[in-house]
Design a protein around this motif. Structure first.
Motif, PDB file in Angstrom:
ATOM      1  N   GLY A  64       0.820  -1.207   0.000  1.00 56.27           N
ATOM      2  CA  GLY A  64       0.000   0.000   0.000  1.00 56.27           C
ATOM      3  C   GLY A  64       0.859   1.265   0.000  1.00 56.27           C
ATOM      4  O   GLY A  64       2.017   1.256  -0.442  1.00 56.27           O
ATOM      5  N   ASP A  65       0.285   2.345   0.551  1.00 57.20           N
ATOM      6  CA  ASP A  65       0.982   3.636   0.500  1.00 57.20           C
ATOM      7  C   ASP A  65       2.310   3.595   1.256  1.00 57.20           C
ATOM      8  O   ASP A  65       3.325   4.113   0.780  1.00 57.20           O
ATOM      9  CB  ASP A  65       0.075   4.762   1.023  1.00 57.20           C
ATOM     10  N   GLY A  66       2.324   2.948   2.426  1.00 52.77           N
ATOM     11  CA  GLY A  66       3.567   2.859   3.207  1.00 52.77           C
ATOM     12  C   GLY A  66       4.635   2.087   2.449  1.00 52.77           C
ATOM     13  O   GLY A  66       5.787   2.529   2.339  1.00 52.77           O
ATOM     14  N   THR A  67       4.230   0.961   1.892  1.00 50.72           N
ATOM     15  CA  THR A  67       5.163   0.132   1.117  1.00 50.72           C
ATOM     16  C   THR A  67       5.718   0.923  -0.055  1.00 50.72           C
ATOM     17  O   THR A  67       6.917   0.834  -0.375  1.00 50.72           O
ATOM     18  CB  THR A  67       4.426  -1.106   0.578  1.00 50.72           C
TER      19      THR A  67
ATOM     20  N   GLY B 251     -11.102  -0.124   6.996  1.00 53.38           N
ATOM     21  CA  GLY B 251     -11.033   1.183   6.324  1.00 53.38           C
ATOM     22  C   GLY B 251     -10.584   2.203   7.343  1.00 53.38           C
ATOM     23  O   GLY B 251     -11.394   2.806   8.034  1.00 53.38           O
ATOM     24  N   ARG B 252      -9.273   2.343   7.431  1.00 55.40           N
ATOM     25  CA  ARG B 252      -8.676   3.180   8.484  1.00 55.40           C
ATOM     26  C   ARG B 252      -9.028   4.647   8.343  1.00 55.40           C
ATOM     27  O   ARG B 252      -9.554   5.257   9.255  1.00 55.40           O
ATOM     28  CB  ARG B 252      -7.164   3.075   8.363  1.00 55.40           C
ATOM     29  N   THR B 253      -8.674   5.179   7.181  1.00 53.15           N
ATOM     30  CA  THR B 253      -8.940   6.612   6.982  1.00 53.15           C
ATOM     31  C   THR B 253      -9.823   6.836   5.762  1.00 53.15           C
ATOM     32  O   THR B 253     -10.220   7.950   5.490  1.00 53.15           O
ATOM     33  CB  THR B 253      -7.629   7.401   6.790  1.00 53.15           C
TER      34      THR B 253
HETATM   35 MG   LIG Z   1      -1.198   2.069   4.428  1.00 54.04          MG
END
Ligand SMILES: [Mg+2]
Ligand SMILES: Nc1ncnc2c1ncn2[C@@H]1O[C@H](COP(=O)(O)OP(=O)(O)OP(=O)(O)O)[C@@H](O)[C@H]1O
Ligand SMILES: O=P(O)(O)OC[C@H]1O[C@](O)(CO)[C@@H](O)[C@@H]1O
Length: 528
Positions: A269-272, A344-346
């Motif tokens: 995802g975004d972090g990766t 769905g965190r954010t």
């Molecule tokens: Mg993420």
């Protein structure tokens, strides 16, 4: 008339998709005719562009005669794909990848001397968006007397190139899967291996348990081949394992150098992707011939620019089971309230789409839209109304919704993501207490399917998406790109610089037509 950039393009139908044109479809053979119709229909006010006005980047000065060109140039610069040749001397060579299946016994194996040539040119583009600019003379965003300007923004098409930058038999390729699980990870791993082998790569490995696998003692590379990955798509999870938290970029790149990795495929995802970009930058700094290519993965669908991430569709489908069970419970109970919490965190995409697809939800709550519980316009008053009028009610809540109503947890996970307070349990307790205090009866049935929506194998549509993304990731690496990711924009398969997709997290726009469709479907009011 919109200026006509000089590259080869696909995607004109999407110009019309971006218009609210009462479903009218124009089948025009000529590209310029399509653009003309599109502009005239927009001018006539019959259609409205749904793309938002562009952010002021670079500084817009409408009195500058080159203002349009400057916007185009800025876009071209940002979306230009980073390439190995930007920092090192690399010579292209003809591809060994054949679009035709090789005949193991016949002559001229894989020859493309005649017939279809499906290679993608570096000049090929797909339409990302059309941006409307109001007349410089008008005060607001609306066109005055149809005096509008349009700018098209095009991104690089994904796919196999005729010239490649690696000798396949010398390549060592590695695959790593990071972050949380997501349906389709195994499908992508499998396709990357298949495609690498089709180019002629013999040395393919998996890095176990995410970025940790580069440095953690006791974790060693997993050899991969067609034979090994043949059936891994039949199960959910990741054949390689996943993790959160990571060694430093320097440690990872040291390990890449030590292991002699030439291509790194990063699924996450975004972090990766932020990690992948840091690895790419460090490889550039060290002038290494290493291609780092991402494949965006997340059930949350919170990655910028791409139509959707793989796994999202499957998660929405898996959520139907929970919603349907809660519905049956609520409907069968006296004054039943069915409550389902989804991941769905954010970003509330899973909750919104699961609510829309089930058709069984009366109240959908997402992180992007705040709500009050109490008061005449609050959620609890609406629940009372639903019980009175309908006999039961259904709520679907995203895990990141209503966090402002809860005591903030300051904890973070190993990757630094905030650990959320439990909105599902909070709502369950509040609803029970409210009805009790009012002397009313309510039977609350709470279902939290948690990991059940993501620990499943990919559904058919995600499996196809994963197949193409996996293949395109390999084509991108062989084409010499690095620091890129691959996805679909307006249905076309494209490459994007990682820097553009990690600029922020994608959220549900509360003013979007989709959120309003969801509200129309649930019939819920504004809880303020
Ligand atoms: Mg993420
Ligand atoms: N800004 C960053 N720079 C470098 N590495 C990062 C960054 N953010 C996260 N990472 C690393 O990327 C990996 C995955 O990150 P994270 O756990 O946030 O998952 P994700 O890729 O966002 O996927 P998910 O959708 O499951 O949250 C972790 O190993 C983490 O340490
Ligand atoms: O418990 P884990 O594995 O850290 O992951 C939970 C998170 O991962 C996701 O599935 C993907 O980011 C989120 O929806 C969820 O909050």
């Amino acid at each position: 008339m919109a200026s006509v950039p000089t590259f080869n393009k696909v995607g004109y139908s999407t110009v019309q998709n971006r218009l609210n044109c009462n479903g009218n479809v124009h089948l025009c053979k000529s590209r310029s005719l399509k653009i003309r119709i599109f502009e005239e229909r927009a001018k006539s006010g019959f259609c409205k562009l749904v793309t938002r006005a562009v952010a002021a980047k670079p500084e817009l000065n409408f009195s500058d005669p080159d203002w349009k060109q400057k916007i185009q140039d800025d876009f071209e610069r940002r979306f230009n794909l980073p390439h190995l040749r930007d920092v090192i001397d690399v010579e292209p060579r003809p591809t060994t990848f054949s679009l035709k299946a090789r005949n193991p016994i016949g002559e001229g194996n894989g020859s493309l001397s005649s017939g279809w040539n499906g290679y993608v040119n570096d000049d090929d583009r797909a339409l990302l968006k059309v941006i409307k600019f109001a007349s410089p003379n008008s005060a607001g965003a609306e066109c005055v007397d149809g005096d509008c300007s349009f700018i098209e923004q095009w991104v690089h098409r994904a796919g196999p190139r005729k010239m490649i930058y690696y000798e396949p038999s010398c390549v060592k390729a590695a695959i790593v899967t990071c972050g949380g699980l997501c349906p389709g990870l195994n499908d992508v791993i499998r396709q990357i291996v298949f495609t690498l082998e089709k180019y002629g790569v013999k040395n393919i490995v998996g890095i176990p348990f995410g970025y940790r696998g580069f440095t953690e003692k006791g974790l060693s590379e997993i050899p991969l081949s067609r034979h090994i990955v043949q059936n891994i798509n039949l199960e959910g999870g990741s054949f390689l394992g996943v993790s959160r938290g990571a060694p430093t970029t320097t440690e990872i790149v040291d390990s890449i150098q030590g292991k002699g990795i030439d291509m790194l495929f990063v699924l996450g995802g975004d972090g990766t992707h932020a990690g992948a970009n840091a690895i790419h930058e460090e490889c550039r700094r060290r002038k290494l011939k290493v291609s780092v290519v991402g494949v965006p993965k997340t059930i949350d669908n919170d990655i910028l620019l791409v139509d959707k991430t793989f796994g999202f569709d499957t998660a929405v489908e898996a959520a139907q089971k929970a919603i349907n069970s809660a519905y049956i419970e609520a409907q069968s109970a006296y004054h039943g309230v069915g409550l389902v919490k989804l991941m769905g965190r954010t970003s509330g995409f899973i909750a919104m789409h699961a609510s829309l697809s089930s058709g069984q939800i009366d109240i959908c709550l997402i992180p992007e839209v705040s709500f009050n519980l109490d008061g005449p316009n609050g959620l609890l008053a609406h629940l009372e109304h639903l019980i009175e009028t309908k006999g039961f009610a259904m709520i679907c809540v995203a895990e990141g919704a209503g966090q402002e109503l809860l005591e903030k947890s300051h904890a973070t996970d190993a990757s630094g993501n905030a650990v959320l307070s439990d909105i599902g349990v909070h709502l369950q307790q509040k609803i029970k207490r409210h009805f009790k205090e009012k002397g009313l009866y309510a039977d609350v049935k709470y279902i939290d399917p948690t990991y059940m929506v993501r620990a499943v194998r990919a559904n058919a549509s995600d499996a196809i998406l994963c197949t193409v993304l996996g293949q395109n990731a390999v084509h991108g690496a062989f084409a010499g790109f690095s620091g890129i990711t691959t996805g679909t924009c307006n249905t076309h398969y494209v490459y994007l610089p990682i820097t553009e997709v990690i600029k922020s997290t994608r959220h549900v726009d509360p003013n979007s037509r989709m959120w309003h469709r969801c509200l129309t479907s649930t019939g819920q009011p504004d809880f303020h």
